[in-house]
Design a protein around this motif. Structure first.
Motif, PDB file in Angstrom:
ATOM      1  N   PRO A  85      20.665  24.479  12.868  1.00  0.00           N
ATOM      2  CA  PRO A  85      19.780  25.482  13.467  1.00  0.00           C
ATOM      3  C   PRO A  85      20.039  26.897  12.951  1.00  0.00           C
ATOM      4  N   ARG A  86      21.308  27.242  12.773  1.00  0.00           N
ATOM      5  CA  ARG A  86      21.628  28.566  12.238  1.00  0.00           C
ATOM      6  C   ARG A  86      21.069  28.741  10.828  1.00  0.00           C
ATOM      7  N   LEU A  87      21.205  27.700  10.011  1.00  0.00           N
ATOM      8  CA  LEU A  87      20.759  27.791   8.626  1.00  0.00           C
ATOM      9  C   LEU A  87      19.252  27.960   8.527  1.00  0.00           C
ATOM     10  N   PHE A  88      18.521  27.221   9.351  1.00  0.00           N
ATOM     11  CA  PHE A  88      17.070  27.264   9.252  1.00  0.00           C
ATOM     12  C   PHE A  88      16.460  28.491   9.921  1.00  0.00           C
ATOM     13  N   PHE A  89      17.117  29.011  10.937  1.00  0.00           N
ATOM     14  CA  PHE A  89      16.491  30.090  11.702  1.00  0.00           C
ATOM     15  C   PHE A  89      17.187  31.434  11.548  1.00  0.00           C
ATOM     16  N   SER A  90      18.202  31.491  10.716  1.00  0.00           N
ATOM     17  CA  SER A  90      18.863  32.771  10.460  1.00  0.00           C
ATOM     18  C   SER A  90      18.477  33.269   9.080  1.00  0.00           C
ATOM     19  N   GLY A  91      17.999  34.496   9.020  1.00  0.00           N
ATOM     20  CA  GLY A  91      17.633  35.077   7.735  1.00  0.00           C
ATOM     21  C   GLY A  91      18.833  35.358   6.849  1.00  0.00           C
ATOM     22  N   GLU A  92      20.047  35.225   7.412  1.00  0.00           N
ATOM     23  CA  GLU A  92      21.251  35.503   6.621  1.00  0.00           C
ATOM     24  C   GLU A  92      21.333  34.598   5.392  1.00  0.00           C
ATOM     25  N   LEU A 115       8.489  16.488  13.581  1.00  0.00           N
ATOM     26  CA  LEU A 115       9.639  17.364  13.401  1.00  0.00           C
ATOM     27  C   LEU A 115       9.865  18.207  14.648  1.00  0.00           C
ATOM     28  N   GLY A 116       8.773  18.568  15.311  1.00  0.00           N
ATOM     29  CA  GLY A 116       8.873  19.350  16.542  1.00  0.00           C
ATOM     30  C   GLY A 116       9.513  18.604  17.692  1.00  0.00           C
ATOM     31  N   LEU A 117       9.575  17.273  17.602  1.00  0.00           N
ATOM     32  CA  LEU A 117      10.301  16.513  18.614  1.00  0.00           C
ATOM     33  C   LEU A 117      11.796  16.813  18.565  1.00  0.00           C
ATOM     34  N   ILE A 118      12.256  17.259  17.396  1.00  0.00           N
ATOM     35  CA  ILE A 118      13.688  17.387  17.157  1.00  0.00           C
ATOM     36  C   ILE A 118      14.169  18.836  17.190  1.00  0.00           C
ATOM     37  N   GLN A 119      13.448  19.724  16.495  1.00  0.00           N
ATOM     38  CA  GLN A 119      13.978  21.073  16.303  1.00  0.00           C
ATOM     39  C   GLN A 119      14.135  21.877  17.597  1.00  0.00           C
ATOM     40  N   PRO A 120      13.113  21.946  18.488  1.00  0.00           N
ATOM     41  CA  PRO A 120      13.318  22.722  19.723  1.00  0.00           C
ATOM     42  C   PRO A 120      14.474  22.197  20.586  1.00  0.00           C
ATOM     43  N   PRO A 121      14.590  20.869  20.795  1.00  0.00           N
ATOM     44  CA  PRO A 121      15.764  20.393  21.536  1.00  0.00           C
ATOM     45  C   PRO A 121      17.082  20.755  20.849  1.00  0.00           C
ATOM     46  N   ALA A 122      17.078  20.731  19.515  1.00  0.00           N
ATOM     47  CA  ALA A 122      18.298  21.098  18.787  1.00  0.00           C
ATOM     48  C   ALA A 122      18.660  22.557  19.026  1.00  0.00           C
ATOM     49  N   ILE A 123      17.650  23.413  19.060  1.00  0.00           N
ATOM     50  CA  ILE A 123      17.902  24.830  19.322  1.00  0.00           C
ATOM     51  C   ILE A 123      18.457  25.022  20.728  1.00  0.00           C
ATOM     52  N   LEU A 124      17.838  24.346  21.708  1.00  0.00           N
ATOM     53  CA  LEU A 124      18.316  24.452  23.093  1.00  0.00           C
ATOM     54  C   LEU A 124      19.734  23.910  23.223  1.00  0.00           C
ATOM     55  N   TRP A 125      20.004  22.806  22.536  1.00  0.00           N
ATOM     56  CA  TRP A 125      21.358  22.244  22.550  1.00  0.00           C
ATOM     57  C   TRP A 125      22.359  23.248  21.991  1.00  0.00           C
ATOM     58  N   PHE A 175      22.427  21.057  26.862  1.00  0.00           N
ATOM     59  CA  PHE A 175      21.088  20.469  26.877  1.00  0.00           C
ATOM     60  C   PHE A 175      21.163  19.043  26.358  1.00  0.00           C
ATOM     61  N   ASP A 176      20.562  18.112  27.102  1.00  0.00           N
ATOM     62  CA  ASP A 176      20.628  16.683  26.766  1.00  0.00           C
ATOM     63  C   ASP A 176      19.532  16.338  25.759  1.00  0.00           C
ATOM     64  N   VAL A 177      19.902  16.359  24.475  1.00  0.00           N
ATOM     65  CA  VAL A 177      18.935  16.095  23.418  1.00  0.00           C
ATOM     66  C   VAL A 177      18.432  14.656  23.489  1.00  0.00           C
ATOM     67  N   GLY A 178      19.326  13.715  23.708  1.00  0.00           N
ATOM     68  CA  GLY A 178      18.937  12.316  23.763  1.00  0.00           C
ATOM     69  C   GLY A 178      17.920  12.044  24.867  1.00  0.00           C
ATOM     70  N   ARG A 179      18.140  12.606  26.031  1.00  0.00           N
ATOM     71  CA  ARG A 179      17.202  12.402  27.159  1.00  0.00           C
ATOM     72  C   ARG A 179      15.845  13.013  26.839  1.00  0.00           C
ATOM     73  N   GLN A 180      15.863  14.190  26.219  1.00  0.00           N
ATOM     74  CA  GLN A 180      14.603  14.832  25.857  1.00  0.00           C
ATOM     75  C   GLN A 180      13.805  13.982  24.862  1.00  0.00           C
ATOM     76  N   LEU A 181      14.478  13.421  23.877  1.00  0.00           N
ATOM     77  CA  LEU A 181      13.782  12.600  22.890  1.00  0.00           C
ATOM     78  C   LEU A 181      13.222  11.329  23.524  1.00  0.00           C
ATOM     79  N   GLU A 182      13.944  10.758  24.471  1.00  0.00           N
ATOM     80  CA  GLU A 182      13.444   9.568  25.161  1.00  0.00           C
ATOM     81  C   GLU A 182      12.160   9.892  25.922  1.00  0.00           C
TER      82      GLU A 182
END
Length: 203
Positions: free
Chosen positions: A105-112, A162-172, A179-186
């Motif tokens: 998440p840092r790599l994809f959403f950080s302009g650094e 892809l949107g099924l994964i990225q927002p839960p990953a950010i919240l996690w 944040f329970d990523v597995g429960r969210q994906l289910e």
């Protein structure tokens, strides 16, 4: 000669893994050759024999992400029989990848990562576009087999996947793993299926 080359490749991957660990903990700005050398137990001069600069390490990080993401697609296609099962398997592998590499998440959403480096920005964009194209390919096969809607916009559906994964990953990431990523994906998976699967013809 081959043994020596293999050892070099293994060491390079260890360095890239260490770079991901540093980025996950403190961000891209924390990455330095000295910190990397310390983390992998090398002298700085030894580290420079594998990578000549921090920029080269970051380029290798992007290559590793491309390899892992596209490798997941290949494994999903090889191990699951139907497009639906392939997507489900891919979703699970992508979730594990995010949990393994907390730096993503840092790599994809950080302009650094790509500030002042247009080529690196384009490379990272290429990783995402390549992944989306592979997902669209699975969706297309599902259309051809009659499992997915014939009017499905493949590119849009791939982005939704892809949107099924990225927002839960950010919240996690933001909640330090609470944040329970597995429960969210289910919960999200049936919603995605409802949007893409072909309905039965009325009798």
């Amino acid at each position: 000669m081959a043994t020596r080359k293999l050892g070099t490749e293994v060491r390079k991957e260890q360095i890239v893994q260490a770079a991901l660990s540093l980025v996950a903990a403190k961000g891209v700005s924390s990455l330095s050759m000295a910190a990397l050398a310390n983390l992998v137990g090398l002298g700085v001069s030894s580290l420079y024999r594998h990578f000549t600069s921090k920029d080269q390490v970051l380029d290798a990080v992007i290559s590793l992400l491309r390899e892992r993401l596209l490798g997941n697609v290949r494994r999903a296609v090889e191990t699951a029989a139907t497009p639906r099962e392939q997507l489900r398997h891919l979703l699970e592998m992508h979730m594990r990848l995010i949990l393994e590499y907390q730096a993503i998440p840092r790599l994809f959403f950080s302009g650094e990562l790509y500030a002042g480096h247009q080529e690196r920005r384009e490379a990272l964009c290429g990783v995402v576009e390549g992944y989306l194209a592979e997902v669209a390919g699975i969706l297309r096969r599902g259309q051809e087999e009659g499992a997915f809607r014939p009017d499905l916009d493949l590119e849009a559906a791939a982005v939704v996947f892809l949107g099924l994964i990225q927002p839960p990953a950010i919240l996690w990431h933001l909640t330090d793993g609470k944040f329970d990523v597995g429960r969210q994906l289910e919960k999200a998976w049936p919603l995605f299926l409802a949007a893409i699967e072909a309905g039965e013809e009325p009798g």
